[in-house]
Scaffold this motif. Structure first.
Motif, PDB file in Angstrom:
ATOM      1  N   SER A 182      52.728  42.106  31.871  1.00 37.18           N
ATOM      2  CA  SER A 182      52.320  43.211  31.010  1.00 37.18           C
ATOM      3  C   SER A 182      52.115  44.463  31.838  1.00 37.18           C
ATOM      4  CB  SER A 182      51.020  42.869  30.267  1.00 37.18           C
ATOM      5  OG  SER A 182      50.521  44.007  29.598  1.00 37.18           O
ATOM      6  N   GLU A 183      53.069  45.389  31.753  1.00 36.92           N
ATOM      7  CA  GLU A 183      52.961  46.631  32.514  1.00 36.92           C
ATOM      8  C   GLU A 183      51.751  47.443  32.065  1.00 36.92           C
ATOM      9  OE1 GLU A 183      54.589  48.603  35.805  1.00 36.92           O
ATOM     10  OE2 GLU A 183      55.039  46.671  34.891  1.00 36.92           O
ATOM     11  N   ARG A 184      51.431  47.370  30.788  1.00 40.44           N
ATOM     12  CA  ARG A 184      50.278  48.103  30.266  1.00 40.44           C
ATOM     13  C   ARG A 184      48.985  47.583  30.898  1.00 40.44           C
ATOM     14  NH1 ARG A 184      46.629  47.018  26.382  1.00 40.44           N
ATOM     15  NH2 ARG A 184      47.756  45.140  25.763  1.00 40.44           N
ATOM     16  N   LEU A 185      48.840  46.251  31.003  1.00 42.46           N
ATOM     17  CA  LEU A 185      47.631  45.682  31.593  1.00 42.46           C
ATOM     18  C   LEU A 185      47.577  45.917  33.097  1.00 42.46           C
ATOM     19  CD1 LEU A 185      47.290  42.309  29.643  1.00 42.46           C
ATOM     20  CD2 LEU A 185      45.989  44.431  29.316  1.00 42.46           C
ATOM     21  N   VAL A 186      48.740  45.901  33.743  1.00 46.50           N
ATOM     22  CA  VAL A 186      48.775  46.205  35.177  1.00 46.50           C
ATOM     23  C   VAL A 186      48.284  47.626  35.414  1.00 46.50           C
ATOM     24  CG1 VAL A 186      50.289  46.598  37.164  1.00 46.50           C
ATOM     25  CG2 VAL A 186      50.602  44.556  35.753  1.00 46.50           C
ATOM     26  N   ALA A 187      48.783  48.564  34.624  1.00 48.01           N
ATOM     27  CA  ALA A 187      48.377  49.957  34.763  1.00 48.01           C
ATOM     28  C   ALA A 187      46.882  50.120  34.552  1.00 48.01           C
ATOM     29  CB  ALA A 187      49.155  50.829  33.779  1.00 48.01           C
ATOM     30  N   ARG A 188      46.351  49.428  33.541  1.00 49.75           N
ATOM     31  CA  ARG A 188      44.918  49.515  33.256  1.00 49.75           C
ATOM     32  C   ARG A 188      44.101  48.942  34.414  1.00 49.75           C
ATOM     33  NH1 ARG A 188      42.861  46.781  27.806  1.00 49.75           N
ATOM     34  NH2 ARG A 188      44.169  48.469  26.967  1.00 49.75           N
ATOM     35  N   ALA A 189      44.540  47.803  34.963  1.00 55.36           N
ATOM     36  CA  ALA A 189      43.791  47.152  36.038  1.00 55.36           C
ATOM     37  C   ALA A 189      43.798  47.973  37.318  1.00 55.36           C
ATOM     38  CB  ALA A 189      44.366  45.764  36.300  1.00 55.36           C
ATOM     39  N   LEU A 190      44.895  48.703  37.546  1.00 53.33           N
ATOM     40  CA  LEU A 190      45.024  49.469  38.784  1.00 53.33           C
ATOM     41  C   LEU A 190      44.509  50.907  38.671  1.00 53.33           C
ATOM     42  CD1 LEU A 190      48.567  48.342  39.981  1.00 53.33           C
ATOM     43  CD2 LEU A 190      46.367  47.705  40.971  1.00 53.33           C
ATOM     44  N   ALA A 191      44.041  51.292  37.511  1.00 54.78           N
ATOM     45  CA  ALA A 191      43.552  52.657  37.321  1.00 54.78           C
ATOM     46  C   ALA A 191      42.416  52.968  38.294  1.00 54.78           C
ATOM     47  CB  ALA A 191      43.081  52.847  35.886  1.00 54.78           C
ATOM     48  N   GLY A 192      42.539  54.071  39.009  1.00 52.41           N
ATOM     49  CA  GLY A 192      41.488  54.496  39.928  1.00 52.41           C
ATOM     50  C   GLY A 192      41.477  53.776  41.257  1.00 52.41           C
ATOM     51  N   VAL A 193      42.485  52.935  41.510  1.00 51.22           N
ATOM     52  CA  VAL A 193      42.543  52.151  42.745  1.00 51.22           C
ATOM     53  C   VAL A 193      43.699  52.646  43.605  1.00 51.22           C
ATOM     54  CG1 VAL A 193      43.047  49.857  43.674  1.00 51.22           C
ATOM     55  CG2 VAL A 193      41.443  50.109  41.779  1.00 51.22           C
ATOM     56  N   ASP A 194      43.460  52.775  44.909  1.00 52.08           N
ATOM     57  CA  ASP A 194      44.491  53.234  45.834  1.00 52.08           C
ATOM     58  C   ASP A 194      45.176  52.094  46.570  1.00 52.08           C
ATOM     59  OD1 ASP A 194      43.944  56.244  45.717  1.00 52.08           O
ATOM     60  OD2 ASP A 194      41.963  55.445  46.234  1.00 52.08           O
ATOM     61  N   ALA A 195      44.484  50.965  46.694  1.00 51.82           N
ATOM     62  CA  ALA A 195      45.038  49.835  47.438  1.00 51.82           C
ATOM     63  C   ALA A 195      44.503  48.523  46.891  1.00 51.82           C
ATOM     64  CB  ALA A 195      44.712  49.955  48.930  1.00 51.82           C
ATOM     65  N   LEU A 196      45.271  47.467  47.111  1.00 55.64           N
ATOM     66  CA  LEU A 196      44.814  46.099  46.889  1.00 55.64           C
ATOM     67  C   LEU A 196      44.755  45.433  48.258  1.00 55.64           C
ATOM     68  CD1 LEU A 196      46.949  44.921  43.827  1.00 55.64           C
ATOM     69  CD2 LEU A 196      44.526  45.565  43.819  1.00 55.64           C
ATOM     70  N   GLN A 197      43.591  44.969  48.649  1.00 58.19           N
ATOM     71  CA  GLN A 197      43.427  44.307  49.941  1.00 58.19           C
ATOM     72  C   GLN A 197      43.078  42.853  49.659  1.00 58.19           C
ATOM     73  OE1 GLN A 197      40.613  46.997  51.850  1.00 58.19           O
ATOM     74  NE2 GLN A 197      42.310  48.250  52.605  1.00 58.19           N
ATOM     75  N   VAL A 198      44.006  41.972  50.008  1.00 57.40           N
ATOM     76  CA  VAL A 198      43.947  40.591  49.542  1.00 57.40           C
ATOM     77  C   VAL A 198      44.365  39.627  50.635  1.00 57.40           C
ATOM     78  CG1 VAL A 198      44.365  41.175  47.112  1.00 57.40           C
ATOM     79  CG2 VAL A 198      46.304  40.822  48.648  1.00 57.40           C
ATOM     80  N   PRO A 199      43.931  38.349  50.525  1.00 57.67           N
ATOM     81  CA  PRO A 199      44.478  37.316  51.405  1.00 57.67           C
ATOM     82  C   PRO A 199      45.849  36.902  50.893  1.00 57.67           C
ATOM     83  CG  PRO A 199      42.968  36.325  49.857  1.00 57.67           C
ATOM     84  CD  PRO A 199      42.919  37.815  49.598  1.00 57.67           C
ATOM     85  N   GLU A 200      46.679  36.361  51.777  1.00 56.65           N
ATOM     86  CA  GLU A 200      47.987  35.903  51.308  1.00 56.65           C
ATOM     87  C   GLU A 200      47.829  34.762  50.312  1.00 56.65           C
ATOM     88  OE1 GLU A 200      52.342  34.442  52.975  1.00 56.65           O
ATOM     89  OE2 GLU A 200      50.660  34.602  54.378  1.00 56.65           O
ATOM     90  N   ARG A 201      46.866  33.898  50.564  1.00 60.32           N
ATOM     91  CA  ARG A 201      46.578  32.783  49.662  1.00 60.32           C
ATOM     92  C   ARG A 201      45.081  32.671  49.432  1.00 60.32           C
ATOM     93  NH1 ARG A 201      50.451  28.906  48.752  1.00 60.32           N
ATOM     94  NH2 ARG A 201      52.416  29.124  49.912  1.00 60.32           N
ATOM     95  N   GLN A 202      44.702  32.142  48.307  1.00 59.44           N
ATOM     96  CA  GLN A 202      43.316  31.803  48.014  1.00 59.44           C
ATOM     97  C   GLN A 202      43.331  30.357  47.551  1.00 59.44           C
ATOM     98  OE1 GLN A 202      40.643  34.110  48.384  1.00 59.44           O
ATOM     99  NE2 GLN A 202      39.470  32.232  48.301  1.00 59.44           N
ATOM    100  N   GLY A 203      43.021  29.446  48.486  1.00 62.28           N
ATOM    101  CA  GLY A 203      43.157  28.030  48.159  1.00 62.28           C
ATOM    102  C   GLY A 203      44.626  27.705  47.903  1.00 62.28           C
ATOM    103  N   ARG A 204      44.914  27.106  46.755  1.00 65.62           N
ATOM    104  CA  ARG A 204      46.297  26.776  46.405  1.00 65.62           C
ATOM    105  C   ARG A 204      47.047  27.951  45.784  1.00 65.62           C
ATOM    106  NH1 ARG A 204      46.500  20.739  43.708  1.00 65.62           N
ATOM    107  NH2 ARG A 204      45.771  19.555  45.556  1.00 65.62           N
ATOM    108  N   LEU A 205      46.311  28.983  45.408  1.00 60.80           N
ATOM    109  CA  LEU A 205      46.929  30.126  44.737  1.00 60.80           C
ATOM    110  C   LEU A 205      47.572  31.061  45.746  1.00 60.80           C
ATOM    111  CD1 LEU A 205      47.378  31.922  42.188  1.00 60.80           C
ATOM    112  CD2 LEU A 205      45.143  32.963  42.701  1.00 60.80           C
TER     113      LEU A 205
END
Length: 258
Positions: A182-205
């Motif tokens: 959902s591009e609409r939900l992606v846009a909403r989730a990323l509003a006001g954010v400049d970066a996503l800082q994440v681990p490559e994996r979280q457990g099995r995910l």
């Protein structure tokens, strides 16, 4: 418009995780998030230092990861229970205490990626970084804590608003939106954010995927992966399109990715 924190720096970005402590430095007692560790990252050529913020009993914001001192100094007390002077003495033979204000003043060419670890530190962190918003990115696992620090920085009316990376809630919403296509939900989730800082994996995910990177890039958001110390993994992740590597070995990353 690109935030100044991202401008004028070499890509892919190398973020020195808690500064830089080589094996030799460690042998001599130097620890992470110390003045010496930040200086070593700077000397190695790092343009970004990732660090963490806690507040001492007398209200001084210091660069320190854990909420207690046991792992780094052997003292079981909480950071919030000691004064800056007490912590300074404990850190004397470990590379030296560095406060947030000292970091910003002493290393004027460095850009800082600051994780607000304590709720009671958020407002003070925001106020301190406000004049340096062009070279600060604020983040936290807690989106509420992250926003509190950003609001405090903005409220001073000094400088520009720091850049920011989403907390756990934001990242969860982005992953769900990408999964739902959902591009609409992606846009909403990323509003006001400049970066996503994440681990490559979280457990099995598997968190970092080509779809996540592409979705972030479509909305002008960078993806930085932590904590990556193997040169092969660094190269592989950069080849998938990630924009930055958070690493304990900034010296190795700089040699590998430059």
């Amino acid at each position: 418009m690109t935030h100044p924190w991202f401008a004028g720096a070499t890509t892919p970005r190398v973020l020195a995780h808690r500064g830089l402590v080589t094996a030799e430095d460690s042998h001599h007692g130097i620890v992470e998030n110390s003045f010496a560790a930040v200086a070593a990252a700077h000397s190695a050529g790092a343009e970004y230092v990732e660090s963490d913020c806690h507040r001492t009993a007398d209200g001084v914001v210091v660069l320190f990861h854990d909420d207690d001192l046991s792992r780094v100094t052997g003292d079981p007390r909480k950071v919030a229970a000691v004064t800056a002077r007490e912590l300074e003495l404990l850190m004397t033979d470990r590379g030296g205490l560095i406060t947030l204000a000292q970091a910003l003043d002493s290393f004027p060419t460095l850009k800082f990626n600051l994780d607000v670890k304590a709720t009671d530190a958020a407002a003070d962190v925001g106020a301190i970084v406000a004049p340096f918003g062009d070279r600060v990115l604020l983040t936290s696992f807690s989106d509420a804590r992250r926003r509190a620090a950003l609001d405090a920085a903005t409220a001073t009316g000094r400088g520009i608003r720091p850049a920011t990376s989403g907390g756990r809630g934001t990242i969860g919403r982005v992953l769900a939106a990408v999964s739902a296509r959902s591009e609409r939900l992606v846009a909403r989730a990323l509003a006001g954010v400049d970066a996503l800082q994440v681990p490559e994996r979280q457990g099995r995910l598997r968190v970092v995927t080509p779809r996540l990177v592409a979705a972030a890039h479509r909305h002008g958001v960078e993806v930085h992966v932590w904590t990556v110390n193997d040169p092969g993994d660094m190269r592989r992740l950069v080849e998938t399109g990630v924009d930055g590597i958070v690493t304990d070995r900034a010296d190795v990353a700089l040699a590998t990715l430059r």
